[in-house]
Design an enzyme around this catalytic site. Structure first.
Site, PDB file in Angstrom:
ATOM      1  N   ASP A  31      41.655  39.375  34.633  1.00 34.60           N
ATOM      2  CA  ASP A  31      41.545  38.577  33.397  1.00 34.60           C
ATOM      3  C   ASP A  31      42.740  37.674  33.140  1.00 34.60           C
ATOM      4  O   ASP A  31      42.702  36.872  32.208  1.00 34.60           O
ATOM      5  CB  ASP A  31      41.366  39.533  32.203  1.00 34.60           C
ATOM      6  CG  ASP A  31      40.049  40.274  32.287  1.00 34.60           C
ATOM      7  OD1 ASP A  31      40.051  41.516  32.268  1.00 34.60           O
ATOM      8  OD2 ASP A  31      39.012  39.596  32.414  1.00 34.60           O
ATOM      9  N   HIS A  72      45.840  48.046  35.315  1.00 35.79           N
ATOM     10  CA  HIS A  72      44.471  48.380  35.719  1.00 35.79           C
ATOM     11  C   HIS A  72      44.387  49.880  35.996  1.00 35.79           C
ATOM     12  O   HIS A  72      45.332  50.469  36.517  1.00 35.79           O
ATOM     13  CB  HIS A  72      44.064  47.613  36.990  1.00 35.79           C
ATOM     14  CG  HIS A  72      42.585  47.560  37.183  1.00 35.79           C
ATOM     15  ND1 HIS A  72      41.907  48.595  37.781  1.00 35.79           N
ATOM     16  CD2 HIS A  72      41.669  46.647  36.803  1.00 35.79           C
ATOM     17  CE1 HIS A  72      40.609  48.285  37.796  1.00 35.79           C
ATOM     18  NE2 HIS A  72      40.436  47.118  37.204  1.00 35.79           N
TER      19      HIS A  72
END
Ligand code: SDX
Length: 431
Positions: A365, A308
């Site tokens: 996700d 991320h």
């Protein structure tokens, strides 16, 4: 409070640039006068070091794994609220009173239908059309049926009304696109069902086989949509702001955000995760092979659902979703081998220096697709689910930009030119 400054020296000159601190201690150097003062711009590909705006909607702390919407911890909101309540919070800045929430829910019931002419849209997409292309096309077309946003009297066209309309109709578009893709009759929204119940019912109810709405799925869907509801200036939200900064209407801006979300590095990752897990399953569950592929600089493969830009310890959403995943699989007695493969991947990566040294952990996700699969939602609709969740955030960020003169300048980054110096034009016969 005395203004603090950063001092910049270029050659024999020094310049002062104001330092800014946010309400949660986040810090910035204000470079809005840099070009005027120094003749220099900054260069920051991917905007890794650049703040695009000030915003009061969402706060992230990547080092501590903190995510707050309007000051409330995501853990509290995911546990104690419905998605409709959180959508109201993100749009209006305060948690709704009972009456305010009832009015908002009434508006969403009122706007849940599509104009019947729009139903024909679905007849003309090819059978294998991507649900994300259907969603972005159809959302953009809402402007043709509901142009109020451009009314002279109220340029924002009553954002509350338009927000309720977009939230309600986008859910209907998603469910209708699925029904059309499997050749089943459309199921219309019911005024008796709440947001998540309605979505599941529109997706899976059939005239010949009534769908039983399972409370566990409704609870898990509320949680997933809440966890996706906003995430400060990510790629798709920045797209919504940039398109809106030109004066484009809200529907066009949201449609652009849907397209940005589609990419596998962003919202498309939840679909890519399942496809990756299925590939590992087909490949004899050899997850070590895929770990090594992800580490191989010469291999473009990356672990979908890992890493991320902001979270460098853990994504708090992934923590909540992983627990919800385990709960629903256990409660519904579902046996999904992909969950075991996902857990093996996470365990292996969490003990591998390549991932540890680069702060690569599961993001929002990584586990969400396992829950969508358990609900029966097809893989190619996973990113549509991300868009349904992110919609309140996109609308709130677009509105915040429109209402704040400083933030509403048209977005127009600069560049450093790397092409030819000026050349003399040569006519065709001299080339
Ligand atoms: C979302 O911004 C948001 O807030 C987004 C989001 C939201 O709510 O809106 O949180 C939603 O988009 C989540 C991210 C979903 N995407 C993925 O899961 C795709 C896989 N992840 C990566 O592609 C990547 O981690 C990104 C895109 C998420 C972040 O990319 P960055 O910040 O540009 O990091 P990078 O590409 O510079 O990587 C740094 C290093 C590199 O290695 P070195 O060059 O230093 O040797 O880490 C490596 C990368 O090769 N790396 C990975 C990896 N992610 C980064 N290596 C293997 N697998 C991965 N997944």
């Amino acid at each position: 409070m005395s203004q603090k400054y950063a001092t910049l020296s270029i050659g024999d000159k020094t310049y002062q640039l104001p330092l800014i601190e946010g309400t949660r201690g986040d810090k910035a150097i204000d470079i809005r006068t840099l070009l005027k003062q120094t003749g220099y711009i900054t260069l920051d590909s991917g905007y890794m070091n650049t703040g695009a705006c000030t915003s009061s909607i969402t706060y992230l702390d990547g080092a501590k794994g903190v995510l707050d919407y309007r000051g409330y911890a995501i853990e509290d909101l995911a546990e104690k609220c419905t998605f409709t309540e959180v959508a109201y919070l993100i749009l209006h800045g305060e948690l709704p009173t009972f009456d305010a929430l009832e009015t908002f829910k009434h508006d969403m019931r009122r706007f849940a239908l599509l104009h019947e002419d729009m139903i024909h849209f679905f007849d003309h997409f090819p059978p294998n059309a991507s649900p994300m292309s259907i969603l972005s096309t159809t959302v953009n077309s809402l402007h043709n049926y509901y142009p109020e946003m451009d009314s002279e009297s109220d340029p924002y066209g009553g954002i509350t009304v338009t927000a309720a309309r977009l939230l309600a109709k986008t859910r209907t578009i998603a469910a209708f696109s699925y029904k059309k893709s499997i050749g089943h009759p459309l199921v219309y929204p019911s005024p008796k069902l709440n947001y998540c119940e309605n979505f599941l019912n529109m997706m899976f109810d059939r005239p010949n086989l009534p769908y039983e709405i399972k409370p566990q799925f409704v609870s898990a869907l509320n949680k997933l949509l809440i966890l996706h509801a906003d995430h400060e200036q990510n790629c798709s939200t920045s797209t919504v702001r940039l398109v809106g900064s030109s004066g484009a209407n809200l529907y066009a801006s949201i449609s652009a955000g849907i397209c940005a979300l589609w990419g596998p590095l962003h919202g498309g990752a939840n679909q890519a995760v399942i496809e990756m897990l299925e590939a590992i399953q087909r490949d004899g569950r050899d997850h070590k092979k895929y770990i090594n592929k992800a580490k191989d600089k010469n291999d473009p493969f990356r672990l979908s659902g890992f890493g991320h830009r902001v979270y460098k310890t853990f994504d708090p959403r992934a923590t909540i979703i992983k627990k919800a995943c385990n709960d629903i699989i256990a409660e519904m007695e579902i046996n999904d081998p992909l969950l075991d493969i996902a857990l093996e991947l996470e365990h292996h990566a969490s003990n591998d220096d390549y991932f540890i040294s680069r702060n690569l952990y599961p993001n929002v996700d990584f586990y969400s697709g396992i829950i969508y699969r358990a609900m029966g939602i097809p893989t190619d609709m996973f990113t549509v689910m991300f868009a349904l969740g992110r919609l309140p955030g996109w609308i709130a960020q677009w509105t915040e930009m429109q209402e704040d003169r400083e933030n509403s300048r048209i977005g127009r980054p600069r560049q450093i030119y790397s092409g030819h110096t000026r050349r003399k034009f040569s006519p065709m016969n001299e080339r």
